[in-house]
Scaffold this motif. Structure first.
Motif, PDB file in Angstrom:
ATOM      1  N   LEU A  61      -1.497   3.238   1.037  1.00 12.14           N
ATOM      2  CA  LEU A  61      -0.292   3.561   0.278  1.00 12.14           C
ATOM      3  C   LEU A  61       0.865   2.740   0.828  1.00 12.14           C
ATOM      4  N   LYS A  62       1.379   1.790   0.032  1.00 13.92           N
ATOM      5  CA  LYS A  62       2.549   0.992   0.437  1.00 13.92           C
ATOM      6  C   LYS A  62       3.779   1.839   0.190  1.00 13.92           C
ATOM      7  N   LEU A  63       4.536   2.110   1.263  1.00 14.60           N
ATOM      8  CA  LEU A  63       5.706   2.977   1.165  1.00 14.60           C
ATOM      9  C   LEU A  63       6.874   2.226   0.539  1.00 14.60           C
ATOM     10  N   ASP A  64       7.584   2.882  -0.378  1.00 16.22           N
ATOM     11  CA  ASP A  64       8.671   2.241  -1.121  1.00 16.22           C
ATOM     12  C   ASP A  64       9.842   1.826  -0.242  1.00 16.22           C
ATOM     13  N   GLN A  65      10.246   2.683   0.667  1.00 18.66           N
ATOM     14  CA  GLN A  65      11.485   2.472   1.404  1.00 18.66           C
ATOM     15  C   GLN A  65      11.303   1.856   2.785  1.00 18.66           C
ATOM     16  N   ARG A  66      10.103   1.484   3.147  1.00 18.20           N
ATOM     17  CA  ARG A  66       9.833   0.936   4.480  1.00 18.20           C
ATOM     18  C   ARG A  66       8.853  -0.222   4.365  1.00 18.20           C
ATOM     19  N   ASN A  67       8.861  -1.050   5.355  1.00 20.69           N
ATOM     20  CA  ASN A  67       7.897  -2.149   5.425  1.00 20.69           C
ATOM     21  C   ASN A  67       6.642  -1.638   6.137  1.00 20.69           C
ATOM     22  N   LEU A  68       6.051  -0.583   5.558  1.00 24.47           N
ATOM     23  CA  LEU A  68       4.891   0.069   6.157  1.00 24.47           C
ATOM     24  C   LEU A  68       3.857   0.397   5.082  1.00 24.47           C
ATOM     25  N   VAL A  69       2.594   0.386   5.509  1.00 24.92           N
ATOM     26  CA  VAL A  69       1.493   0.861   4.676  1.00 24.92           C
ATOM     27  C   VAL A  69       0.848   2.033   5.402  1.00 24.92           C
ATOM     28  N   ALA A  70       0.679   3.149   4.688  1.00 29.17           N
ATOM     29  CA  ALA A  70      -0.001   4.321   5.244  1.00 29.17           C
ATOM     30  C   ALA A  70      -1.480   4.219   4.912  1.00 29.17           C
ATOM     31  N   GLU A  71      -2.318   4.439   5.915  1.00 31.06           N
ATOM     32  CA  GLU A  71      -3.768   4.419   5.728  1.00 31.06           C
ATOM     33  C   GLU A  71      -4.311   5.833   5.907  1.00 31.06           C
ATOM     34  N   TYR A  72      -5.084   6.281   4.906  1.00 31.09           N
ATOM     35  CA  TYR A  72      -5.726   7.589   4.923  1.00 31.09           C
ATOM     36  C   TYR A  72      -7.232   7.360   4.961  1.00 31.09           C
ATOM     37  N   GLY A  73      -7.905   7.799   6.021  1.00 35.62           N
ATOM     38  CA  GLY A  73      -9.327   7.542   6.162  1.00 35.62           C
ATOM     39  C   GLY A  73     -10.182   8.790   6.277  1.00 35.62           C
ATOM     40  N   HIS A  74     -11.479   8.631   6.055  1.00 40.78           N
ATOM     41  CA  HIS A  74     -12.511   9.669   6.102  1.00 40.78           C
ATOM     42  C   HIS A  74     -12.342  10.689   4.978  1.00 40.78           C
ATOM     43  N   LEU A  75     -11.797  10.244   3.851  1.00 44.07           N
ATOM     44  CA  LEU A  75     -11.530  11.145   2.739  1.00 44.07           C
ATOM     45  C   LEU A  75     -12.835  11.642   2.096  1.00 44.07           C
ATOM     46  N   GLN A  76     -12.775  12.849   1.574  1.00 43.94           N
ATOM     47  CA  GLN A  76     -13.940  13.456   0.934  1.00 43.94           C
ATOM     48  C   GLN A  76     -14.348  12.639  -0.296  1.00 43.94           C
ATOM     49  N   LYS A  77     -15.630  12.396  -0.429  1.00 41.27           N
ATOM     50  CA  LYS A  77     -16.161  11.656  -1.569  1.00 41.27           C
ATOM     51  C   LYS A  77     -15.753  12.333  -2.876  1.00 41.27           C
ATOM     52  N   GLY A  78     -15.236  11.536  -3.805  1.00 42.52           N
ATOM     53  CA  GLY A  78     -14.868  12.047  -5.119  1.00 42.52           C
ATOM     54  C   GLY A  78     -13.532  12.758  -5.186  1.00 42.52           C
ATOM     55  N   SER A  79     -12.777  12.797  -4.079  1.00 47.37           N
ATOM     56  CA  SER A  79     -11.533  13.573  -4.077  1.00 47.37           C
ATOM     57  C   SER A  79     -10.272  12.745  -4.328  1.00 47.37           C
ATOM     58  N   ILE A  80     -10.376  11.423  -4.352  1.00 41.40           N
ATOM     59  CA  ILE A  80      -9.187  10.580  -4.512  1.00 41.40           C
ATOM     60  C   ILE A  80      -8.647  10.739  -5.928  1.00 41.40           C
ATOM     61  N   ARG A  81      -7.358  11.074  -6.036  1.00 39.57           N
ATOM     62  CA  ARG A  81      -6.746  11.433  -7.315  1.00 39.57           C
ATOM     63  C   ARG A  81      -6.004  10.286  -8.008  1.00 39.57           C
ATOM     64  N   PHE A  82      -5.903   9.132  -7.368  1.00 44.95           N
ATOM     65  CA  PHE A  82      -5.135   8.019  -7.924  1.00 44.95           C
ATOM     66  C   PHE A  82      -5.982   6.768  -7.981  1.00 44.95           C
ATOM     67  N   LYS A  83      -5.471   5.776  -8.688  1.00 44.57           N
ATOM     68  CA  LYS A  83      -6.094   4.461  -8.772  1.00 44.57           C
ATOM     69  C   LYS A  83      -5.131   3.418  -8.212  1.00 44.57           C
ATOM     70  N   VAL A  84      -5.659   2.253  -7.855  1.00 43.63           N
ATOM     71  CA  VAL A  84      -4.831   1.160  -7.358  1.00 43.63           C
ATOM     72  C   VAL A  84      -3.761   0.838  -8.408  1.00 43.63           C
ATOM     73  N   GLY A  85      -2.526   0.678  -7.919  1.00 44.54           N
ATOM     74  CA  GLY A  85      -1.398   0.362  -8.793  1.00 44.54           C
ATOM     75  C   GLY A  85      -0.577   1.566  -9.211  1.00 44.54           C
ATOM     76  N   GLN A  86      -1.109   2.764  -9.026  1.00 40.96           N
ATOM     77  CA  GLN A  86      -0.363   3.963  -9.414  1.00 40.96           C
ATOM     78  C   GLN A  86       0.671   4.324  -8.357  1.00 40.96           C
ATOM     79  N   HIS A  87       1.801   4.872  -8.841  1.00 43.41           N
ATOM     80  CA  HIS A  87       2.871   5.310  -7.952  1.00 43.41           C
ATOM     81  C   HIS A  87       2.658   6.771  -7.582  1.00 43.41           C
ATOM     82  N   VAL A  88       2.941   7.102  -6.335  1.00 44.68           N
ATOM     83  CA  VAL A  88       2.753   8.454  -5.800  1.00 44.68           C
ATOM     84  C   VAL A  88       4.081   8.929  -5.224  1.00 44.68           C
ATOM     85  N   LYS A  89       4.420  10.176  -5.474  1.00 42.71           N
ATOM     86  CA  LYS A  89       5.633  10.780  -4.919  1.00 42.71           C
ATOM     87  C   LYS A  89       5.310  11.510  -3.618  1.00 42.71           C
TER      88      LYS A  89
END
Length: 164
Positions: A61-89
């Motif tokens: 997740l590329k953060l809007d207000q910072r020069n940072l990318v958040a990495e989320y790992g070991h996520l449950q299979k089938g649980s990801i709710r977004f696709k590449v390019g989508q904005h998240v609040k």
């Protein structure tokens, strides 16, 4: 920046060899092994991948207000709710904590990378504890409190799913 889980139980902290924080779960506090994982700030999903020999199902997740990318790992299979390019609040559920890739039990590996995109061959990881703040309605485990990992933020945030 909010913590990525509502039950804050630090299983392993940040170091040069462990370039993120592992958040575990604790059913005695009411947080199960597949608890929701949230966006720490507003941002855009820039990568979703499967890392068989490391992080399992991973979201960047590329953060809007910072020069940072958040990495989320070991996520449950089938649980990801977004696709590449989508904005998240901030506060929106991204996925569920899981046990994919090389993981010893369900947990979330959360890392912060300095830059616009993660390059695993260049170590530009930063300590997430320098950025994360717990909100009054997030539960912090006693062992995590004793280690002094958590700082608190006084403003209350409302997420779309009503969990904040």
């Amino acid at each position: 920046m909010i913590y990525p889980v509502n039950g804050i139980f630090v299983a392993q902290g940040y170091s040069q060899k462990h370039t993120g924080v592992d958040f575990g779960w604790n059913s005695s506090y009411g947080f199960g092994k597949n608890q929701p994982v949230y966006a720490v700030e507003d941002g855009t999903i820039i990568d979703i991948q499967y890392q068989r020999f490391s992080g399992g199902y991973v979201v960047h997740l590329k953060l809007d207000q910072r020069n940072l990318v958040a990495e989320y790992g070991h996520l449950q299979k089938g649980s990801i709710r977004f696709k590449v390019g989508q904005h998240v609040k901030m506060g929106e559920q991204i996925a569920n904590m899981g046990n994919t890739g090389v993981a010893f039990g369900n947990h979330l590996h959360f890392g912060l990378y300095s830059g616009n995109k993660i390059n695993y061959s260049v170590n530009k990881w930063v300590n997430p504890f320098n950025y994360l703040c717990a909100f009054s309605n997030q539960v912090v485990g006693s062992g995590t409190k004793q280690k002094g990992y958590v700082k608190y933020y006084s403003k209350r945030v409302t997420a779309k799913d009503g969990l904040w």
